[in-house]
Design a protein around this motif. Structure first.
Motif, short mmCIF file in Angstrom:
data_model
loop_
_atom_site.label_atom_id
_atom_site.label_comp_id
_atom_site.label_asym_id
_atom_site.label_seq_id
_atom_site.Cartn_x
_atom_site.Cartn_y
_atom_site.Cartn_z
N GLU A 89 -11.04 83.00 11.78
CA GLU A 89 -11.34 82.68 10.38
C GLU A 89 -12.24 83.72 9.72
O GLU A 89 -12.83 83.48 8.66
CB GLU A 89 -11.92 81.26 10.32
CG GLU A 89 -10.84 80.29 10.75
CD GLU A 89 -11.28 78.87 11.02
OE1 GLU A 89 -12.50 78.60 11.04
OE2 GLU A 89 -10.38 78.03 11.22
N HIS A 107 -19.94 77.98 9.78
CA HIS A 107 -18.78 77.08 9.63
C HIS A 107 -18.77 76.10 10.79
O HIS A 107 -18.77 76.53 11.95
CB HIS A 107 -17.51 77.92 9.61
CG HIS A 107 -16.24 77.14 9.79
ND1 HIS A 107 -15.79 76.21 8.88
CD2 HIS A 107 -15.30 77.17 10.78
CE1 HIS A 107 -14.63 75.70 9.30
NE2 HIS A 107 -14.32 76.26 10.45
N HIS A 109 -17.14 72.11 12.26
CA HIS A 109 -16.24 70.95 12.13
C HIS A 109 -17.03 69.73 12.58
O HIS A 109 -17.50 69.70 13.73
CB HIS A 109 -15.05 71.07 13.07
CG HIS A 109 -14.17 72.28 12.88
ND1 HIS A 109 -12.86 72.29 13.30
CD2 HIS A 109 -14.39 73.50 12.35
CE1 HIS A 109 -12.31 73.46 13.03
NE2 HIS A 109 -13.23 74.22 12.46
N HIS A 180 -10.74 69.93 8.03
CA HIS A 180 -11.00 71.11 8.86
C HIS A 180 -12.52 71.27 9.05
O HIS A 180 -13.01 71.07 10.16
CB HIS A 180 -10.37 72.33 8.18
CG HIS A 180 -10.58 73.62 8.88
ND1 HIS A 180 -9.79 74.72 8.71
CD2 HIS A 180 -11.53 74.01 9.76
CE1 HIS A 180 -10.22 75.72 9.46
NE2 HIS A 180 -11.29 75.30 10.11
ZN LIG Z 1 -12.59 76.16 11.60
#
Ligand SMILES: [Zn+2]
Ligand SMILES: CSCCC(=O)C(=O)COP(=O)(O)O
Length: 214
Positions: A89, A107, A109, A180
């Motif tokens: 990503e 980032h 989840h 996500h």
């Molecule tokens: Zn991710």
């Protein structure tokens, strides 16, 4: 393009900061199933100086090894010879750096960020009304109302990256990807962590409030 401007010391400092935040967020269970990625900008903003340290793809982020991070350029390409692959990503990070001038992007989840992104998917944003922790975003209005943007999730990362870049709101240092996770950023790792923690608090608040109202 030469990256001689980035010293070994700068690189080691960015890797050490990433390791510290990775260890902490992992202890909270915020990297389930190898998910999540982290980056910190190194060097200046001129294209020939711009680089960031990013987590390598697919690693178990609860374990620290000598090969957890690498340096990439403004297009997400490794700037040193390495067998490591940057996060899948990384392009999302590239677009956020380009659009915001941030110094760090985290980032994760979590169940709360996934559930709330689905609950408010059609609205396109998560509304938060007058919660004190909005001040973590440096928004000090009385009873501030904010909307945290949500973008669709696609298998094609460049497609997400383009949407993320277009959906960023000036006062909101983060964006949800539907079912996500959240990308939160700040001028540096300290600020990006504060923002990430505030988002996660607000997502849990919004989730629990929605359940109580049902
Ligand atoms: Zn991710
Ligand atoms: C099993 S997680 C799926 C990929 C993802 O969303 C993620 O955050 C981790 O990808 P990376 O390449 O950074 O390890």
């Amino acid at each position: 393009m030469s990256f001689s401007a980035i010293t070994l010391e700068e690189k080691q400092q960015a890797f050490a900061e990433l390791r510290e935040i990775k260890t902490l967020l992992s202890s909270r269970g915020w990297f389930p199933g190898t998910s999540g990625n982290l980056s910190i900008r190194v060097g200046g903003f001129a294209p020939e100086q711009f680089a960031f340290a990013v987590t390598a793809s697919g690693k178990d982020k609860s374990i620290n090894t000598p090969s957890d991070f690498l340096l990439v350029d403004q297009n997400g390409k490794a700037i040193e010879a390495t067998s490591l692959k940057p996060s899948a990503e990384t392009l999302i990070h590239c677009e956020i750096y380009r659009a915001t001038g941030a110094g760090a992007i985290f980032h994760v989840h979590t169940v709360f960020n996934n559930v709330i992104s689905e609950w408010y998917a059609e609205r396109g944003s998560v509304p938060i009304d007058g919660v004190e922790l909005i001040k973590a975003f440096n928004i000090w209005d009385e009873e501030a109302q904010i909307e945290i943007p949500i973008v669709p999730n696609y298998a094609d990362i460049p497609r997400i990256a383009e949407l993320v870049e277009r959906s960023i709101l000036p006062r909101i240092p983060g964006i949800l990807i539907r079912k996500h996770g959240i990308c939160a950023w700040g001028a540096n790792a300290f600020e990006a962590k504060r923002h990430l923690e505030a988002f996660e608090f607000l997502f849990e608040y919004a989730y629990r409030l929605a359940v109580l109202k049902k």
